[in-house]
Write a protein that holds these residues in place. Structure first.
Motif, mmCIF file in Angstrom:
data_model
loop_
_atom_site.group_PDB
_atom_site.id
_atom_site.type_symbol
_atom_site.label_atom_id
_atom_site.label_comp_id
_atom_site.label_asym_id
_atom_site.label_seq_id
_atom_site.Cartn_x
_atom_site.Cartn_y
_atom_site.Cartn_z
ATOM 1 N N PRO A 5 0.822 -1.212 0.000
ATOM 2 C CA PRO A 5 0.000 0.000 0.000
ATOM 3 C C PRO A 5 0.857 1.264 0.000
ATOM 4 C CG PRO A 5 -0.381 -1.310 1.990
ATOM 5 C CD PRO A 5 0.655 -2.007 1.200
ATOM 6 N N GLN A 6 0.321 2.301 -0.591
ATOM 7 C CA GLN A 6 0.983 3.602 -0.655
ATOM 8 C C GLN A 6 0.452 4.490 0.465
ATOM 9 O OE1 GLN A 6 3.397 4.518 -3.287
ATOM 10 N NE2 GLN A 6 3.356 2.297 -3.157
ATOM 11 N N VAL A 7 1.362 5.229 1.090
ATOM 12 C CA VAL A 7 1.021 6.100 2.209
ATOM 13 C C VAL A 7 1.351 7.541 1.803
ATOM 14 C CG1 VAL A 7 1.521 6.631 4.631
ATOM 15 C CG2 VAL A 7 1.590 4.252 3.833
ATOM 16 N N PRO A 8 0.409 8.467 1.987
ATOM 17 C CA PRO A 8 0.699 9.858 1.648
ATOM 18 C C PRO A 8 1.642 10.478 2.683
ATOM 19 C CG PRO A 8 -1.505 9.669 2.551
ATOM 20 C CD PRO A 8 -0.968 8.274 2.446
ATOM 21 N N VAL A 9 2.674 11.148 2.176
ATOM 22 C CA VAL A 9 3.669 11.805 3.021
ATOM 23 C C VAL A 9 3.719 13.273 2.629
ATOM 24 C CG1 VAL A 9 6.141 11.937 3.533
ATOM 25 C CG2 VAL A 9 5.039 9.708 3.313
ATOM 26 N N VAL A 10 3.787 14.128 3.631
ATOM 27 C CA VAL A 10 3.873 15.566 3.376
ATOM 28 C C VAL A 10 5.069 16.145 4.119
ATOM 29 C CG1 VAL A 10 1.401 15.853 3.006
ATOM 30 C CG2 VAL A 10 2.332 16.141 5.284
ATOM 31 N N CYS A 11 5.638 17.178 3.532
ATOM 32 C CA CYS A 11 6.707 17.933 4.179
ATOM 33 C C CYS A 11 6.354 19.410 4.051
ATOM 34 C CB CYS A 11 8.069 17.646 3.569
ATOM 35 S SG CYS A 11 9.395 18.541 4.439
ATOM 36 N N PRO A 12 5.770 19.968 5.099
ATOM 37 C CA PRO A 12 5.395 21.385 5.043
ATOM 38 C C PRO A 12 6.600 22.305 4.834
ATOM 39 C CG PRO A 12 4.454 20.307 6.988
ATOM 40 C CD PRO A 12 5.389 19.337 6.350
ATOM 41 N N GLU A 13 7.741 21.912 5.336
ATOM 42 C CA GLU A 13 8.954 22.723 5.200
ATOM 43 C C GLU A 13 9.365 22.859 3.734
ATOM 44 O OE1 GLU A 13 11.824 25.146 6.878
ATOM 45 O OE2 GLU A 13 10.188 24.148 7.930
#
Length: 65
Positions: A5-13
């Protein structure tokens, strides 16, 4: 093709968003944060998904009763 499965990853920086295979999640987050942010934990699993998973686990464990 993989069933991972794919997991959403975010980097606000950095202002980036991507999907990462679950099996590579920890390594990818660690590598990104080390290489881009000097080890500071900026990149993370999408907070909305993380909160939803926490709620599901708490419900499953009967903690919300």
């Amino acid at each position: 093709m993989t069933d991972d499965p794919q997991v959403p990853v975010v980097c606000p920086e950095c202002g980036t968003e991507t999907d990462v295979a679950l099996s590579a999640l920890a390594e990818t987050l660690e590598r990104h944060n080390e290489n881009r942010h000097g080890g500071e934990e900026c990149a993370q699993v999408d907070p909305d998904l993380a909160a939803e998973l926490q709620d599901l686990v708490a419900e499953d464990m009967g903690l919300l009763d």
